[in-house]
Scaffold this motif. Structure first.
Motif, PDB file in Angstrom:
ATOM      1  N   VAL A 138     -14.088  12.370 -21.138  1.00  0.00           N
ATOM      2  CA  VAL A 138     -14.631  13.721 -21.280  1.00  0.00           C
ATOM      3  C   VAL A 138     -16.113  13.704 -21.629  1.00  0.00           C
ATOM      4  O   VAL A 138     -16.889  14.526 -21.121  1.00  0.00           O
ATOM      5  CB  VAL A 138     -13.832  14.516 -22.334  1.00  0.00           C
ATOM      6  CG1 VAL A 138     -14.592  15.759 -22.783  1.00  0.00           C
ATOM      7  CG2 VAL A 138     -12.480  14.924 -21.756  1.00  0.00           C
ATOM      8  N   TYR A 188     -11.403  21.721 -13.852  1.00  0.00           N
ATOM      9  CA  TYR A 188     -11.367  20.261 -13.912  1.00  0.00           C
ATOM     10  C   TYR A 188      -9.915  19.812 -13.948  1.00  0.00           C
ATOM     11  O   TYR A 188      -9.067  20.451 -14.582  1.00  0.00           O
ATOM     12  CB  TYR A 188     -12.087  19.749 -15.165  1.00  0.00           C
ATOM     13  CG  TYR A 188     -13.591  19.780 -15.059  1.00  0.00           C
ATOM     14  CD1 TYR A 188     -14.334  18.604 -14.944  1.00  0.00           C
ATOM     15  CD2 TYR A 188     -14.280  20.992 -15.061  1.00  0.00           C
ATOM     16  CE1 TYR A 188     -15.709  18.628 -14.839  1.00  0.00           C
ATOM     17  CE2 TYR A 188     -15.659  21.029 -14.950  1.00  0.00           C
ATOM     18  CZ  TYR A 188     -16.370  19.843 -14.838  1.00  0.00           C
ATOM     19  OH  TYR A 188     -17.738  19.870 -14.731  1.00  0.00           O
ATOM     20  N   LEU A 190      -7.248  16.659 -14.822  1.00  0.00           N
ATOM     21  CA  LEU A 190      -7.070  15.410 -15.560  1.00  0.00           C
ATOM     22  C   LEU A 190      -5.899  14.630 -14.964  1.00  0.00           C
ATOM     23  O   LEU A 190      -4.770  15.131 -14.903  1.00  0.00           O
ATOM     24  CB  LEU A 190      -6.800  15.703 -17.038  1.00  0.00           C
ATOM     25  CG  LEU A 190      -6.516  14.499 -17.943  1.00  0.00           C
ATOM     26  CD1 LEU A 190      -7.690  13.533 -17.953  1.00  0.00           C
ATOM     27  CD2 LEU A 190      -6.193  14.964 -19.360  1.00  0.00           C
ATOM     28  N   ILE A 203     -11.022  12.069 -14.285  1.00  0.00           N
ATOM     29  CA  ILE A 203     -11.312  13.501 -14.339  1.00  0.00           C
ATOM     30  C   ILE A 203     -11.934  13.887 -13.003  1.00  0.00           C
ATOM     31  O   ILE A 203     -12.912  13.273 -12.566  1.00  0.00           O
ATOM     32  CB  ILE A 203     -12.254  13.841 -15.511  1.00  0.00           C
ATOM     33  CG1 ILE A 203     -11.555  13.553 -16.832  1.00  0.00           C
ATOM     34  CG2 ILE A 203     -12.685  15.303 -15.447  1.00  0.00           C
ATOM     35  CD1 ILE A 203     -12.390  13.854 -18.061  1.00  0.00           C
TER      36      ILE A 203
END
Length: 271
Positions: A138, A188, A190, A203
């Motif tokens: 992140v 986004y 994951l 990501i």
């Protein structure tokens, strides 16, 4: 001046404190007016923003390997809860809200849990490897870290460390969470998965990234505290580059302060 001397608390106070903070977190989830990410999409988004992988097994001094094999079982149960989650604009990813409480009934086993400068077996132990992976990815993206906790103790020496000290995120169900907020204009995705030997993550976004990040540490030092222990400190920064590899910014990420539970400046040999 920062005081890192451990505070001694009774077992009753620790028990009551955990119950209090756990209840407060549940109320926050229910009434905090946070738009939590919950939707998934198994189709990979077009572009990978950042990816990382870490080994599932490490030789750690004085740690029985069965705890690490149990950790793999725990990760196999937790990973599907998070894999494919979409963090839309304005949404917040909550590590524990998605995974839920690790219990024996769900199949979780005793893994290694760090506690008060040492380690012990505990249900769901080892899931910090997953939160560490997510946090590291992140901070290489424009996503915002809304909540993250650092380890209070540095338990093991830098055996094959490839990331700066303090670049992970500790987690304790449910009041020490990892929460990621999307303040951008695009969703986004994951992705997390396990291979035979590694925990992997990525990501992803649907628009080609126009910024890239290089995370590094500054002001790293060790210090002898007045109460006899050594402490370790650093500050994490990241450099922001555009698609032409021109540095656009040098941003503060976080700082770390931890008590060292091993003697510094001595060579560490794997067992």
């Amino acid at each position: 001046m920062l005081n890192l001397e451990p505070k001694k608390r009774s077992k009753i106070r620790v028990f009551i404190g955990k119950k209090y903070y756990s209840l407060r977190r549940r109320l926050y989830w229910m009434f905090g007016k946070i738009n939590f990410a919950k939707e998934k999409d198994s189709k990979p988004y077009t572009h990978e923003y950042f990816s990382h992988r870490t080994p599932l097994l490490r030789q750690l001094k004085d740690v029985d390997m069965y705890l690490q094999y149990n950790k793999i079982t725990n990760l196999k149960l937790a990973v599907p809860k998070i894999n494919d989650i979409i963090i839309k604009p304005g949404e917040t990813f909550s590590y524990w809200k998605l995974i839920g409480k690790p219990t024996r009934r769900k199949g979780y086993k005793d893994g290694m849990i760090l506690f008060s400068g040492t380690f012990k077996p505990g249900i769901g132990g080892g899931l910090c490897q997953l939160s560490n992976l997510i946090y590291w990815m992140v901070i290489h993206t424009p996503l915002t870290v809304a909540e993250r906790y650092r380890h209070s103790y540095d338990v093991f020496p830098d055996s094959s460390r490839t990331q700066p000290f303090g670049s992970g995120a500790t987690c304790v169900y449910n009041y020490r969470d990892l929460m990621i907020r999307n303040d951008t204009s695009q969703p986004y995705q994951l992705k997390v998965w396990l291979t035979d030997s590694e925990l992997c993550g990525s990501i992803r976004v649907n628009s080609k990234p126009c910024e890239f990040y290089k995370v590094y540490e500054k002001e790293h030092f060790m210090n002898k505290e007045l109460f006899g222990k050594y402490s370790r400190h650093n500050v994490i920064f990241r450099k922001v580059y555009n698609i032409h590899n021109k540095m656009m910014a040098d941003e503060y990420v976080t700082e770390n302060h931890a008590l060292m539970m091993y003697e510094p400046f001595l060579e560490y040999k794997q067992q």
